[in-house]
Design a protein around this motif. Structure first.
Motif, short mmCIF file in Angstrom:
data_model
loop_
_atom_site.label_atom_id
_atom_site.label_comp_id
_atom_site.label_asym_id
_atom_site.label_seq_id
_atom_site.Cartn_x
_atom_site.Cartn_y
_atom_site.Cartn_z
N PHE A 9 0.83 -1.20 0.00
CA PHE A 9 0.00 0.00 0.00
C PHE A 9 0.87 1.25 0.00
N PHE A 10 1.84 1.30 0.90
CA PHE A 10 2.72 2.47 0.97
C PHE A 10 3.59 2.59 -0.28
N GLY A 12 2.75 1.56 -3.27
CA GLY A 12 1.86 2.03 -4.32
C GLY A 12 1.61 3.53 -4.22
N ASN A 13 1.43 4.03 -3.00
CA ASN A 13 1.24 5.48 -2.82
C ASN A 13 2.48 6.25 -3.28
N ALA A 14 3.66 5.75 -2.91
CA ALA A 14 4.90 6.41 -3.30
C ALA A 14 5.09 6.36 -4.82
N ARG A 16 2.68 6.15 -7.11
CA ARG A 16 1.72 7.07 -7.74
C ARG A 16 2.16 8.52 -7.59
N ALA A 17 2.72 8.87 -6.43
CA ALA A 17 3.23 10.23 -6.25
C ALA A 17 4.39 10.51 -7.19
N THR A 18 5.28 9.55 -7.35
CA THR A 18 6.42 9.70 -8.25
C THR A 18 5.95 9.78 -9.70
N LYS A 20 3.36 11.23 -10.75
CA LYS A 20 2.90 12.60 -10.99
C LYS A 20 4.06 13.58 -11.12
N ASN A 28 11.70 4.78 -4.24
CA ASN A 28 10.72 3.74 -4.54
C ASN A 28 11.04 3.16 -5.93
N MET A 138 -2.39 -6.07 -5.56
CA MET A 138 -1.67 -4.83 -5.30
C MET A 138 -0.29 -4.85 -5.97
N ASN A 142 1.10 -2.28 -8.86
CA ASN A 142 2.36 -1.54 -8.77
C ASN A 142 3.26 -1.85 -9.95
#
Length: 164
Positions: A9-10, A12-14, A16-18, A20, A28, A138, A142
């Motif tokens: 989960f973390f 995947g968040n990192a 997705r932020a990267t 953008k 990551n 998940m 990723n």
């Protein structure tokens, strides 16, 4: 198993932020793919694509780490329950052989062992199976982001005519 879901989960968040920010680095998997792009952006298109694929292949084991262990545990748990069921039935038939079928209390212990181990095997297997399915989905998500971003970098470079 829960640890795996939390880390994915973390991650995947990192990722997705990267995606953008398109910021290269080593924080990551996607940042490391962008780093490989930055390092090889002056190479020809085919070499760039190979370098990005190589970096994605390096990242894949990190993303999929421990998924197989959860899968094996989910498969083994009901087998352990089945083993306990067989042992419980052996205990029951041994009691019947030694003392006859006249007293149900003598058989109750073996039947209890058989039923409890079956239940415990299923209680362990069902959440593990669901956890594995979630973690695998998940991880695939990723991994797909890495593939999409790398393909986007290569396509963007190809649109510019292969020039850096």
């Amino acid at each position: 198993a829960l640890y795996k879901i939390i880390t994915l989960f973390f991650m995947g968040n990192a990722i997705r932020a990267t995606a953008k920010t398109k910021q290269a680095g080593d924080g990551n998997p996607l940042a490391r793919v962008f780093e490989a792009y930055e390092t090889n952006k002056n190479a020809d298109l085919e070499t760039l694509e190979l370098k990005l694929d190589e970096q994605i292949l390096r990242e894949s084991p990190k993303i999929e780490r421990f998924n197989d262990i959860v899968k094996v545990l989910a498969a083994v748990a009901p087998l352990m329950g089945l083993l306990g069921t067989v042992i419980g039935m052996i205990i029951t038939f041994t009691a019947i052989t030694n003392f006859g079928a006249g007293d149900p209390k003598l058989m109750a212990g073996g039947i209890s062992v058989a039923l409890m181990t079956t239940v415990l095997g299923l209680v362990a297997a069902i959440p593990l199976l669901l956890t594995h399915a979630l973690a695998a989905a998940m991880a695939r998500g990723n991994q797909q982001i890495l593939d999409e971003q790398a393909a986007g970098l290569v396509a963007e470079r190809a649109e510019r005519g292969g020039a850096a």
